[in-house]
Design a protein around this motif. Sequence first.
Motif, PDB file in Angstrom:
ATOM      1  N   THR A 117      -0.771  10.363  -4.302  1.00 47.26           N
ATOM      2  CA  THR A 117      -0.604   8.939  -4.616  1.00 47.26           C
ATOM      3  C   THR A 117      -1.786   8.099  -4.148  1.00 47.26           C
ATOM      4  O   THR A 117      -2.114   7.092  -4.772  1.00 47.26           O
ATOM      5  N   LYS A 152      -4.230   5.524  -6.621  1.00 43.10           N
ATOM      6  CA  LYS A 152      -4.202   4.146  -6.140  1.00 43.10           C
ATOM      7  C   LYS A 152      -5.618   3.659  -5.840  1.00 43.10           C
ATOM      8  O   LYS A 152      -5.994   2.541  -6.211  1.00 43.10           O
ATOM      9  N   LEU A 183      -7.608   3.163  -9.144  1.00 35.64           N
ATOM     10  CA  LEU A 183      -7.242   1.926  -9.824  1.00 35.64           C
ATOM     11  C   LEU A 183      -7.813   0.702  -9.103  1.00 35.64           C
ATOM     12  O   LEU A 183      -8.325  -0.231  -9.733  1.00 35.64           O
ATOM     13  N   LEU A 184      -7.706   0.711  -7.777  1.00 39.63           N
ATOM     14  CA  LEU A 184      -8.165  -0.439  -7.016  1.00 39.63           C
ATOM     15  C   LEU A 184      -9.679  -0.592  -7.090  1.00 39.63           C
ATOM     16  O   LEU A 184     -10.196  -1.671  -7.416  1.00 39.63           O
ATOM     17  N   SER A 207      -2.408  -1.104  -9.037  1.00 37.03           N
ATOM     18  CA  SER A 207      -2.541  -0.267  -7.841  1.00 37.03           C
ATOM     19  C   SER A 207      -1.569  -0.695  -6.759  1.00 37.03           C
ATOM     20  O   SER A 207      -1.158   0.121  -5.930  1.00 37.03           O
ATOM     21  N   ILE A 249       1.746   1.242  -6.725  1.00 35.39           N
ATOM     22  CA  ILE A 249       1.756   2.665  -6.360  1.00 35.39           C
ATOM     23  C   ILE A 249       2.003   2.756  -4.859  1.00 35.39           C
ATOM     24  O   ILE A 249       1.193   2.299  -4.049  1.00 35.39           O
TER      25      ILE A 249
END
Length: 364
Positions: free
Chosen positions: A235, A239, A242-243, A301, A304
């Motif tokens: 995970t 995350k 995306l961030l 993000s 998540i």
Amino acid sequence: MTTLATVLLFSTLASGDWKTTFEPRAVASYLDAAQQAVVVVAAGDSLDEAKAAASALRDGLRASGKTRLVMDDASLGGVWALADEKIAAKAAALPIDQVAIVRVFPGGPGKPWSSVVTFYDKAGKALTALSGEAGTAIASAAGAGGLGVSRGVSTAALDAISHVGQADPKLSAAQEQYDRRFIWFGDSALVSVSTGQIVSTWSDAYRGKYRELLSQESFLEAVGHPEIARDIRNTRTPKALLLVGGLVAATVGLTWGLIAATSFPCERRLNSTSQCTSTDFSGAYVPGGLLIGGIAAMIGSAFIHVPTVQVHEARRMAEEYNEQLKKELGLPTSASREPTAEPKLSFGAFVGPQAAGVSLGVSL
């Protein structure tokens, strides 16, 4: 420096009897010099009982009026399996005058525990011996019958004392393995220099006496929870992508859009004044898409959830791991302790929702 070595031989049925045995005035009578500094060390296989006796002895020494310092053995680490002379040699570096080594032994059926407490000088030399009964205050030195190595102690007892604490090579090797593999925590705090308030606190997991810093995933794998470590990795990676990816896309899109906004071409102008009546904004589509997409990725993000382990739960996991490690190595459950940490200071700056300033970091 006046040196003294005293051997105290006791018996007890329960840990609580040790306080009665080490009556402060009687203990004081065996110290032939005032303002002594003593370190009391618990050793031997029956370590829990030895620690109880050592604690009572420290209390008696502190209340005797003839000591200026009485230390426990925390600064020596795992010395429980060492011979007396090696313990005394290791303690010689401390700011002390005497070393007291406490050992206890179970009696036969219906028999009480016996305890041997030996005081050495810093050279490791034993000078005096006496005997006493647990649960009853030891006799004062004046009633023990003079000075000397055999004061109130039988030849058999002295022979037994001379053979205790011989290091077992197997136990020493097991202790070394434990010292390299056990897991412990170092705690830190961030303190505002201007207000003196604690800004934040945190704990780091370490492995072994060489202080190998463990990441959260490495810690979880070490204590036997690889599934939680796997969930964190599975995970945390998307995350982070995306961030970070969203931040990059939004930054590029915004910068590109601002530059493009200064040079959008004109599609139609008035013939009389050449004033632009229609502008081509198609050049903003791509940077605008990057900006919107980047913002959407950063927002996504946040949804998540990365699994986390609370500090108290991590400490419980580490304790269970350490106890299991002791069993595997054949060590007593109280064989070792966390290394004594030296405070470390660091300076920095902090910015919070209500305050900002210079901070002092304190790590143990």
